[in-house]
Scaffold this motif. Sequence first.
Motif, PDB file in Angstrom:
ATOM      1  N   ALA A  58      -3.883   3.067 -25.778  1.00 43.53           N
ATOM      2  CA  ALA A  58      -3.941   1.680 -26.232  1.00 43.53           C
ATOM      3  C   ALA A  58      -5.185   0.985 -25.675  1.00 43.53           C
ATOM      4  N   SER A  59      -5.420   1.161 -24.391  1.00 44.44           N
ATOM      5  CA  SER A  59      -6.566   0.511 -23.760  1.00 44.44           C
ATOM      6  C   SER A  59      -7.882   0.980 -24.377  1.00 44.44           C
ATOM      7  N   MET A  60      -7.997   2.276 -24.581  1.00 39.76           N
ATOM      8  CA  MET A  60      -9.243   2.843 -25.116  1.00 39.76           C
ATOM      9  C   MET A  60      -9.452   2.439 -26.565  1.00 39.76           C
ATOM     10  N   LEU A  61      -8.384   2.493 -27.350  1.00 38.89           N
ATOM     11  CA  LEU A  61      -8.508   2.175 -28.779  1.00 38.89           C
ATOM     12  C   LEU A  61      -8.754   0.680 -28.987  1.00 38.89           C
ATOM     13  N   TYR A  62      -7.969  -0.147 -28.332  1.00 40.61           N
ATOM     14  CA  TYR A  62      -8.006  -1.577 -28.647  1.00 40.61           C
ATOM     15  C   TYR A  62      -9.305  -2.242 -28.218  1.00 40.61           C
ATOM     16  N   GLU A  63      -9.933  -1.736 -27.158  1.00 36.81           N
ATOM     17  CA  GLU A  63     -11.180  -2.374 -26.755  1.00 36.81           C
ATOM     18  C   GLU A  63     -12.310  -2.074 -27.737  1.00 36.81           C
ATOM     19  N   THR A  64     -12.129  -1.045 -28.584  1.00 36.31           N
ATOM     20  CA  THR A  64     -13.175  -0.739 -29.570  1.00 36.31           C
ATOM     21  C   THR A  64     -13.021  -1.565 -30.856  1.00 36.31           C
ATOM     22  N   LEU A  65     -11.943  -2.348 -30.950  1.00 35.66           N
ATOM     23  CA  LEU A  65     -11.656  -3.032 -32.219  1.00 35.66           C
ATOM     24  C   LEU A  65     -12.515  -4.266 -32.460  1.00 35.66           C
ATOM     25  N   ILE A  66     -12.975  -4.875 -31.384  1.00 36.45           N
ATOM     26  CA  ILE A  66     -13.694  -6.140 -31.526  1.00 36.45           C
ATOM     27  C   ILE A  66     -14.962  -5.928 -32.354  1.00 36.45           C
ATOM     28  N   GLY A  67     -15.100  -6.748 -33.402  1.00 33.76           N
ATOM     29  CA  GLY A  67     -16.254  -6.621 -34.295  1.00 33.76           C
ATOM     30  C   GLY A  67     -15.984  -5.735 -35.496  1.00 33.76           C
ATOM     31  N   LYS A  68     -14.831  -5.072 -35.520  1.00 30.58           N
ATOM     32  CA  LYS A  68     -14.490  -4.222 -36.672  1.00 30.58           C
ATOM     33  C   LYS A  68     -13.756  -5.044 -37.731  1.00 30.58           C
ATOM     34  N   SER A  69     -13.978  -4.690 -38.994  1.00 26.58           N
ATOM     35  CA  SER A  69     -13.251  -5.331 -40.084  1.00 26.58           C
ATOM     36  C   SER A  69     -11.913  -4.622 -40.274  1.00 26.58           C
ATOM     37  N   LEU A  70     -11.012  -5.286 -40.994  1.00 21.53           N
ATOM     38  CA  LEU A  70      -9.717  -4.651 -41.281  1.00 21.53           C
ATOM     39  C   LEU A  70      -9.916  -3.351 -42.048  1.00 21.53           C
ATOM     40  N   ASP A  71     -10.935  -3.333 -42.901  1.00 20.03           N
ATOM     41  CA  ASP A  71     -11.233  -2.120 -43.653  1.00 20.03           C
ATOM     42  C   ASP A  71     -11.603  -0.966 -42.728  1.00 20.03           C
ATOM     43  N   GLU A  72     -12.382  -1.272 -41.720  1.00 21.73           N
ATOM     44  CA  GLU A  72     -12.777  -0.236 -40.766  1.00 21.73           C
ATOM     45  C   GLU A  72     -11.575   0.230 -39.951  1.00 21.73           C
TER      46      GLU A  72
END
Length: 131
Positions: A69-83
């Motif tokens: 969760a920690s590794m995945l969620y920190e990469t989400l910022i700046g991503k679109s829902l499509d990504e």
Amino acid sequence: MDDLYRELILDHYRNPRKKGLLSPADIDYEEDNPVCGDHIHLTIQLDENNVVRDVGWEGEGCAISQASASMLYETLIGKSLDEIRKISKDDILEMLGIELGPVRLKCALLSLKVLKAGAYGLTAWPGEEED
Ligand code: ZN
């Protein structure tokens, strides 16, 4: 050979990134993995273009589930829902970088399951509205 990855997983487990729920949140979803007792609650704030502005989560459970969760969620910022929609099981396994048996696999993929369920529940994906 797995030592580097194990270190990374333990580091995320001990010092989880982006911990703490956001309020208000555009996406708010939580789920359990009953096999292991893992729990993840994810909140996401989107901007007007459906791009992730911020993310925050709470959880408890084993090292694999929480580090994932920690590794995945920190990469989400700046991503679109499509990504976000394109993130696959293989991406998570590659991110964790260790061999996982079927039980641990459920732990590792809980973060993705929560993310996808939360994101899919929020809005229809472009092109899917007509279905
Ligand atoms: Zn677990």
